[in-house]
Motif scaffolding. Sequence first.
Motif, PDB file in Angstrom:
ATOM      1  N   ASN A 301      43.866  43.943   6.131  1.00 36.44           N
ATOM      2  CA  ASN A 301      42.376  43.439   5.481  1.00 36.44           C
ATOM      3  C   ASN A 301      41.870  42.419   6.576  1.00 36.44           C
ATOM      4  O   ASN A 301      41.078  41.798   6.392  1.00 36.44           O
ATOM      5  CB  ASN A 301      42.629  42.375   4.062  1.00 36.44           C
ATOM      6  CG  ASN A 301      43.403  43.558   3.095  1.00 36.44           C
ATOM      7  OD1 ASN A 301      42.768  44.426   2.976  1.00 36.44           O
ATOM      8  ND2 ASN A 301      44.306  43.067   2.473  1.00 36.44           N
ATOM      9  N   ASP A 302      42.704  42.376   7.771  1.00 33.15           N
ATOM     10  CA  ASP A 302      42.228  41.320   8.514  1.00 33.15           C
ATOM     11  C   ASP A 302      41.275  41.630   9.649  1.00 33.15           C
ATOM     12  O   ASP A 302      41.228  40.964  10.861  1.00 33.15           O
ATOM     13  CB  ASP A 302      43.708  40.870   9.531  1.00 33.15           C
ATOM     14  CG  ASP A 302      44.502  40.009   8.338  1.00 33.15           C
ATOM     15  OD1 ASP A 302      44.193  39.934   7.457  1.00 33.15           O
ATOM     16  OD2 ASP A 302      45.681  39.554   9.022  1.00 33.15           O
ATOM     17  N   GLY A 303      40.446  42.493   9.575  1.00 29.23           N
ATOM     18  CA  GLY A 303      39.305  42.856  10.293  1.00 29.23           C
ATOM     19  C   GLY A 303      38.544  44.149   9.891  1.00 29.23           C
ATOM     20  O   GLY A 303      38.864  44.652   8.905  1.00 29.23           O
ATOM     21  N   LYS A 304      37.980  44.734  11.112  1.00 24.26           N
ATOM     22  CA  LYS A 304      37.521  46.093  10.702  1.00 24.26           C
ATOM     23  C   LYS A 304      38.035  47.144  11.230  1.00 24.26           C
ATOM     24  O   LYS A 304      38.416  47.257  12.523  1.00 24.26           O
ATOM     25  CB  LYS A 304      35.886  45.979  11.412  1.00 24.26           C
ATOM     26  CG  LYS A 304      34.974  47.445  10.993  1.00 24.26           C
ATOM     27  CD  LYS A 304      33.901  47.137  11.786  1.00 24.26           C
ATOM     28  CE  LYS A 304      33.187  48.421  11.862  1.00 24.26           C
ATOM     29  NZ  LYS A 304      32.480  48.746  12.991  1.00 24.26           N
ATOM     30  N   ILE A 305      38.747  48.150  10.353  1.00 22.64           N
ATOM     31  CA  ILE A 305      39.515  49.189  10.846  1.00 22.64           C
ATOM     32  C   ILE A 305      38.648  50.120  11.663  1.00 22.64           C
ATOM     33  O   ILE A 305      37.561  50.594  10.858  1.00 22.64           O
ATOM     34  CB  ILE A 305      40.184  49.854   9.466  1.00 22.64           C
ATOM     35  CG1 ILE A 305      41.256  48.696   9.031  1.00 22.64           C
ATOM     36  CG2 ILE A 305      41.048  50.996  10.040  1.00 22.64           C
ATOM     37  CD1 ILE A 305      41.956  49.065   7.691  1.00 22.64           C
ATOM     38  N   VAL A 326      38.814  41.023  14.910  1.00 30.02           N
ATOM     39  CA  VAL A 326      39.998  40.175  14.298  1.00 30.02           C
ATOM     40  C   VAL A 326      39.990  38.488  14.828  1.00 30.02           C
ATOM     41  O   VAL A 326      39.910  38.509  16.161  1.00 30.02           O
ATOM     42  CB  VAL A 326      41.390  40.838  15.073  1.00 30.02           C
ATOM     43  CG1 VAL A 326      42.481  39.708  14.270  1.00 30.02           C
ATOM     44  CG2 VAL A 326      41.515  42.160  14.383  1.00 30.02           C
ATOM     45  N   SER A 327      40.101  37.700  13.908  1.00 32.15           N
ATOM     46  CA  SER A 327      39.834  36.245  14.441  1.00 32.15           C
ATOM     47  C   SER A 327      41.194  35.850  14.793  1.00 32.15           C
ATOM     48  O   SER A 327      42.252  36.135  14.211  1.00 32.15           O
ATOM     49  CB  SER A 327      39.622  35.680  12.942  1.00 32.15           C
ATOM     50  OG  SER A 327      40.062  34.186  13.115  1.00 32.15           O
ATOM     51  N   PRO A 343      45.732  44.893  16.434  1.00 35.45           N
ATOM     52  CA  PRO A 343      44.341  44.045  16.299  1.00 35.45           C
ATOM     53  C   PRO A 343      43.623  43.975  17.631  1.00 35.45           C
ATOM     54  O   PRO A 343      44.455  44.054  18.812  1.00 35.45           O
ATOM     55  CB  PRO A 343      44.838  42.769  15.969  1.00 35.45           C
ATOM     56  CG  PRO A 343      46.341  42.858  16.178  1.00 35.45           C
ATOM     57  CD  PRO A 343      46.802  44.134  16.350  1.00 35.45           C
ATOM     58  N   VAL A 344      42.512  43.995  17.710  1.00 36.30           N
ATOM     59  CA  VAL A 344      41.779  43.889  19.280  1.00 36.30           C
ATOM     60  C   VAL A 344      40.802  42.727  19.088  1.00 36.30           C
ATOM     61  O   VAL A 344      40.196  42.274  18.340  1.00 36.30           O
ATOM     62  CB  VAL A 344      40.891  44.996  19.263  1.00 36.30           C
ATOM     63  CG1 VAL A 344      40.129  45.091  20.537  1.00 36.30           C
ATOM     64  CG2 VAL A 344      41.563  46.503  19.154  1.00 36.30           C
TER      65      VAL A 344
END
Length: 459
Positions: A301-305, A326-327, A343-344
């Motif tokens: 849930n931590d960003g856009k897949i 991702v923050s 994560p990018v």
Amino acid sequence: MIAQLEVSNLVRQQRNFFSTGQTKDVSFRIEKLTLLKKTILENKEAILNALKSDLNKPRFESYVTELLVVKEIDYAIKHIKFWTKPKRVATPLEQFPSSALIYPEPRGIVLIVSPWNYPFNLMISPLIGALAAGNCAILKPSEIALHTSHLLADIFKKNFDTAYIAVVEGGIETSQQLLKEKFDRIFFTGSTAVGKIIMSAAAKHLTPVTLELGGKTPCIVDADVHIERAARRIAWGKFINAGQTCVAPDYLLVDKIIKKDFLDSIKKCIQEFYGDNPAKSPDYARIINKRHFNRLAAFLNDGKIIAGGQTDVENNYIAPTVIDNVSLNAPVMQEEIFGPILPVIEYNDLTEAISIVNERPKPLALYFFCKNKNHQERVLRETSSGGVCINDTVMHLGVPDLPFGGVGDSGMGSYHGKASFDIFSHQKSVLKNSFLMDIKLRYAPYEGKLNLIKRIFGI
Ligand code: NAD
């Protein structure tokens, strides 16, 4: 669970055996290393099956990343005579006619505690160093990779005397019982949190520790790269063993100029490696257990897949996943991921990428993709990590002469090749004098001698 008394007896048994001096004999060490290799090769199928049961590890990956540990035995056997030889060092003129030498000697009884992700390799690899250096060893495999743990216990029991090598199976309690005993070195591979527990237990006996820990390994991708090759090497390093690799690229820092092309390339690689549905690929491992599955699934849930994201809780399956936007404060950026989620984070210039790396604890590895040699040197100079791979991932582990280990939060001490022999040896400094002459300058009475000393040493 093993009783404390049994643990104490085992350690005593090994101490008695060590004190016979047999392990100091180089031919004994070669014989046992040869037996270790033979035992592994005879049990090849059982080892591959155990790894399949624990992690659904593809046969190819098990061969390359676990069974090939036998090559380290060949390397140790090839070099052991040189390693064990006393090494002469220079002596200052005033010590004439003395000679000075370093004698490597075995430490004694060592404890090796290993994790579940490469449960065979990470037990055998340090053991090779321990045996080459002439020690007895107690091995505590991870209780989480249960099939491999049982197999290790079985094959060592059948082929080695427990007074020389013993496997003690069990979880945290067993580990803690072992830690109550006095060892001559503890070699631990696992998490940073448990590394601290190991070190404080070892401190009670003043036992030296080697801590091979984890952390968030950054992977920086500069604009000046071969995009397709960089993407392939990163996707391989990240998704091998479903991301459960201590030196897997943990997060990606990519120059915003090439980000779109680079991410397209990564997606293509995932498709090439594992097909349209990696769940059906024979070449893709599973998450070790439900606890880790749930921990990892929460990161989705931590960003856009932008690739993957599919899960199957029944089979502990998480697809190779890439998350964009991702923050730096997101949970996925707060702890080691240790799973197939990448994560990018984009950056504007190298200074920004370096400062993101340096704001975090020192990682076990750092990957930098860039053709520009000045940029490569800059990253080497301005960051600190256990090891570095330029324009590749993970492959630095395959060079026997490169010591492998962490720095700061990612560990202390290193091994592989000669470093494995060194870490399990004590380097005993020896000065040999003779009775040829005896210059009286150092003896009392000192009267009239200080001026001469001042002249000799020039201070
Ligand atoms: P872990 O620290 O949970 O467990 C490792 C070992 O320690 C196991 O044998 C376990 O039984 C034992 N243990 C666990 N809790 C303990 C406690 N409270 N007291 C005493 N012993 C205890 O690690 P893991 O989950 O098995 O492995 C994953 C971690 O290992 C990751 O952080 C990964 O990066 C790291 N790792 C590092 C390397 C390396 O070479 N540096 C290699 C593989 C894995």
